[in-house]
Motif scaffolding. Sequence first.
Motif, short mmCIF file in Angstrom:
data_model
loop_
_atom_site.label_atom_id
_atom_site.label_comp_id
_atom_site.label_asym_id
_atom_site.label_seq_id
_atom_site.Cartn_x
_atom_site.Cartn_y
_atom_site.Cartn_z
N TRP A 63 0.83 -1.52 0.11
CA TRP A 63 0.01 -0.12 0.04
C TRP A 63 0.93 1.21 0.04
CZ3 TRP A 63 -0.89 4.12 3.45
CH2 TRP A 63 -2.05 4.61 3.18
N CYS A 64 1.92 1.31 0.70
CA CYS A 64 2.87 2.60 0.83
C CYS A 64 3.55 2.71 -0.45
CB CYS A 64 3.69 2.42 2.10
SG CYS A 64 2.94 2.55 3.82
N GLU A 65 4.04 1.49 -1.04
CA GLU A 65 4.88 1.67 -2.23
C GLU A 65 3.67 2.19 -3.46
OE1 GLU A 65 6.33 -1.96 -3.26
OE2 GLU A 65 8.20 -1.87 -1.77
N LEU A 66 2.51 2.08 -3.24
CA LEU A 66 1.65 2.38 -4.37
C LEU A 66 1.15 3.84 -4.33
CD1 LEU A 66 -1.09 -0.38 -4.61
CD2 LEU A 66 0.69 0.18 -6.24
N MET A 67 1.36 4.28 -2.84
CA MET A 67 1.05 5.85 -2.53
C MET A 67 2.42 6.33 -3.17
SD MET A 67 -1.87 6.38 -1.37
CE MET A 67 -2.49 4.91 -2.25
N ILE A 68 3.35 5.85 -3.02
CA ILE A 68 4.70 6.53 -3.44
C ILE A 68 4.75 6.53 -5.01
CG2 ILE A 68 7.13 6.18 -3.56
CD1 ILE A 68 7.17 5.71 -0.73
N VAL A 69 4.39 5.40 -5.54
CA VAL A 69 4.51 5.33 -7.14
C VAL A 69 3.41 6.41 -7.75
CG1 VAL A 69 3.45 4.06 -8.93
CG2 VAL A 69 4.93 3.15 -7.31
N LEU A 70 2.35 6.73 -6.91
CA LEU A 70 1.38 7.99 -7.52
C LEU A 70 2.19 9.27 -7.38
CD1 LEU A 70 -2.00 6.75 -5.82
CD2 LEU A 70 -1.39 6.52 -8.12
N PHE A 71 2.85 9.39 -6.36
CA PHE A 71 3.43 10.83 -6.09
C PHE A 71 4.52 10.96 -7.06
CE2 PHE A 71 1.05 10.75 -2.13
CZ PHE A 71 0.70 12.05 -2.18
N LYS A 72 5.26 9.79 -7.22
CA LYS A 72 6.43 9.84 -8.20
C LYS A 72 6.01 10.07 -9.56
CE LYS A 72 9.77 8.81 -5.88
NZ LYS A 72 11.19 9.49 -5.61
#
Length: 83
Positions: A63-72
């Motif tokens: 979940w945290c990696e998906l959030m980071i991908v969205l911001f990237k």
Amino acid sequence: MKDLLFFDKMLTPKFITVIYWLLLVGVVIGGIGIMFAGYGFSFAAFFSGLMTIVFGAILARIWCELMIVLFKMNEALQDLRYK
């Protein structure tokens, strides 16, 4: 300061790491609670708590990696827009 006031720079990615560690602590506490809840030792409860810790940690990480991908993705689009 102007970047933060006009939402040109995102603040949330800095907090995602903190949120991940809080989720991880919550998962471990919940798993330990499941392991030792009730009266006496039960292999089923212990196994269930162990699986909660393992899969909860994996899901929190995903979940945290998906959030980071969205911001990237947002950062990459901002770079393309300003070039």
